[in-house]
Design a protein around this motif. Structure first.
Motif, PDB file in Angstrom:
ATOM      1  N   THR A   6       0.846  -1.186   0.000  1.00 19.48           N
ATOM      2  CA  THR A   6       0.000   0.000   0.000  1.00 19.48           C
ATOM      3  C   THR A   6       0.884   1.238   0.000  1.00 19.48           C
ATOM      4  N   THR A   7       0.473   2.245  -0.750  1.00 17.26           N
ATOM      5  CA  THR A   7       1.124   3.547  -0.711  1.00 17.26           C
ATOM      6  C   THR A   7       0.052   4.610  -0.884  1.00 17.26           C
ATOM      7  N   THR A   8       0.268   5.775  -0.289  1.00 17.07           N
ATOM      8  CA  THR A   8      -0.733   6.837  -0.323  1.00 17.07           C
ATOM      9  C   THR A   8      -0.111   8.133  -0.818  1.00 17.07           C
ATOM     10  N   ILE A   9      -0.853   8.828  -1.678  1.00 12.44           N
ATOM     11  CA  ILE A   9      -0.446  10.150  -2.142  1.00 12.44           C
ATOM     12  C   ILE A   9      -1.543  11.151  -1.773  1.00 12.44           C
ATOM     13  N   ARG A  64     -14.433   7.871  -5.635  1.00 12.43           N
ATOM     14  CA  ARG A  64     -14.236   7.068  -4.427  1.00 12.43           C
ATOM     15  C   ARG A  64     -13.329   5.855  -4.610  1.00 12.43           C
ATOM     16  N   ARG A  65     -13.523   5.045  -5.662  1.00 10.09           N
ATOM     17  CA  ARG A  65     -12.748   3.798  -5.776  1.00 10.09           C
ATOM     18  C   ARG A  65     -12.644   3.325  -7.228  1.00 10.09           C
ATOM     19  N   VAL A  66     -11.462   2.767  -7.523  1.00 12.59           N
ATOM     20  CA  VAL A  66     -11.190   2.064  -8.780  1.00 12.59           C
ATOM     21  C   VAL A  66     -10.555   0.745  -8.379  1.00 12.59           C
ATOM     22  N   VAL A  89      -5.764  -4.858  -7.778  1.00 14.41           N
ATOM     23  CA  VAL A  89      -5.188  -3.524  -7.653  1.00 14.41           C
ATOM     24  C   VAL A  89      -6.343  -2.572  -7.343  1.00 14.41           C
ATOM     25  N   ARG A  90      -6.161  -1.758  -6.286  1.00 11.36           N
ATOM     26  CA  ARG A  90      -7.267  -0.894  -5.841  1.00 11.36           C
ATOM     27  C   ARG A  90      -6.758   0.513  -5.529  1.00 11.36           C
ATOM     28  N   PHE A  91      -7.547   1.497  -5.911  1.00 10.02           N
ATOM     29  CA  PHE A  91      -7.287   2.888  -5.589  1.00 10.02           C
ATOM     30  C   PHE A  91      -8.484   3.384  -4.781  1.00 10.02           C
ATOM     31  N   ASP A  92      -8.261   3.749  -3.522  1.00  8.66           N
ATOM     32  CA  ASP A  92      -9.303   4.334  -2.685  1.00  8.66           C
ATOM     33  C   ASP A  92      -9.053   5.834  -2.633  1.00  8.66           C
ATOM     34  N   ILE A  93     -10.087   6.611  -2.903  1.00  5.13           N
ATOM     35  CA  ILE A  93      -9.974   8.062  -3.022  1.00  5.13           C
ATOM     36  C   ILE A  93     -10.865   8.700  -1.959  1.00  5.13           C
ATOM     37  N   ALA A  94     -10.313   9.691  -1.246  1.00  5.54           N
ATOM     38  CA  ALA A  94     -11.098  10.358  -0.213  1.00  5.54           C
ATOM     39  C   ALA A  94     -10.614  11.795  -0.043  1.00  5.54           C
ATOM     40  N   THR A 100      -7.141  15.838  -1.512  1.00  7.11           N
ATOM     41  CA  THR A 100      -7.553  14.505  -1.948  1.00  7.11           C
ATOM     42  C   THR A 100      -6.444  13.510  -1.653  1.00  7.11           C
ATOM     43  N   GLN A 101      -6.836  12.418  -1.024  1.00  9.61           N
ATOM     44  CA  GLN A 101      -5.907  11.347  -0.695  1.00  9.61           C
ATOM     45  C   GLN A 101      -6.260  10.133  -1.549  1.00  9.61           C
ATOM     46  N   VAL A 102      -5.240   9.573  -2.209  1.00  8.30           N
ATOM     47  CA  VAL A 102      -5.401   8.357  -3.000  1.00  8.30           C
ATOM     48  C   VAL A 102      -4.547   7.278  -2.342  1.00  8.30           C
ATOM     49  N   THR A 103      -5.197   6.210  -1.893  1.00  3.77           N
ATOM     50  CA  THR A 103      -4.480   5.083  -1.306  1.00  3.77           C
ATOM     51  C   THR A 103      -4.509   3.941  -2.310  1.00  3.77           C
ATOM     52  N   PHE A 104      -3.331   3.557  -2.750  1.00  3.61           N
ATOM     53  CA  PHE A 104      -3.156   2.472  -3.705  1.00  3.61           C
ATOM     54  C   PHE A 104      -2.818   1.209  -2.933  1.00  3.61           C
ATOM     55  N   THR A 105      -3.498   0.114  -3.242  1.00  3.97           N
ATOM     56  CA  THR A 105      -3.208  -1.183  -2.629  1.00  3.97           C
ATOM     57  C   THR A 105      -3.167  -2.246  -3.719  1.00  3.97           C
TER      58      THR A 105
END
Length: 173
Positions: A6-9, A64-66, A89-94, A100-105
């Motif tokens: 997981t990494t977050t931008i 919200r999510r991809v 592969v998931r991108f959670d957006i909030a 805006t925070q994008v958490t990639f997992t």
């Protein structure tokens, strides 16, 4: 059991702008064939002679999510060439504190996997660098092939068929 990578931008764009950028895969990761615009769409990403993977879009929640399921893969640099198969592969957006925070997992990419170091380094480069730049500035830094590595549309179509066959239990070469 180890954790999934997981990494977050954090970016200054809206959640919808981040969502749109994530779905513009060619602008931040590299050339793909296929489509990423609807649940059920499939696409293939290739690094000639090293890696290719096929994905099916399994979730799209605007702003919200991809989420993508790896339907087939070939990693030339590890013993289990299809190590990514079945991973997600998931991108959670909030929105967090007005940004805006994008958490990639990458679910299934753990420290137990042989490709972990190389794959997490690559994901970090593309998510933390190229995708973040695309969202913040409108210009990403996708991987571009030229010279002997250049792939034709026919090359990509053939790889897409190979990934589909691998995902269906066939053999990818």
């Amino acid at each position: 059991m180890t954790a999934d990578f997981t990494t977050t931008i954090t970016v200054g764009a809206s959640v919808q702008e981040a969502f749109d950028a994530i779905n513009d895969v060619s602008s931040w990761w590299g050339r793909i064939t296929g489509s990423t615009t609807a649940v059920g769409d499939e696409f293939v990403y290739v690094v000639p002679g090293l890696h290719y993977s096929g994905f099916r879009v399994t979730e799209l929640e605007p702003g919200r999510r991809v989420e993508w399921l790896v339907t087939g893969s070939y990693l030339d640099f590890v013993a289990d060439k299809q190590e990514w198969n079945g991973s997600t592969v998931r991108f959670d957006i909030a929105e967090v504190d007005g940004r805006t925070q994008v958490t990639f997992t990458h679910d299934g990419l753990t420290a137990d996997e042989e490709c972990y170091d190389i794959c997490t380094n690559a994901w970090g480069m593309f998510v933390n660098g190229s995708l973040k730049a695309l969202i913040d500035t409108g210009a990403g830094a996708p991987y571009v092939f030229g010279g002997d590595e250049a792939l034709t549309t026919e090359d990509h179509d053939a790889l897409h068929r190979q990934v589909a066959a691998a995902g269906a239990g066939g053999t990818a070469v």
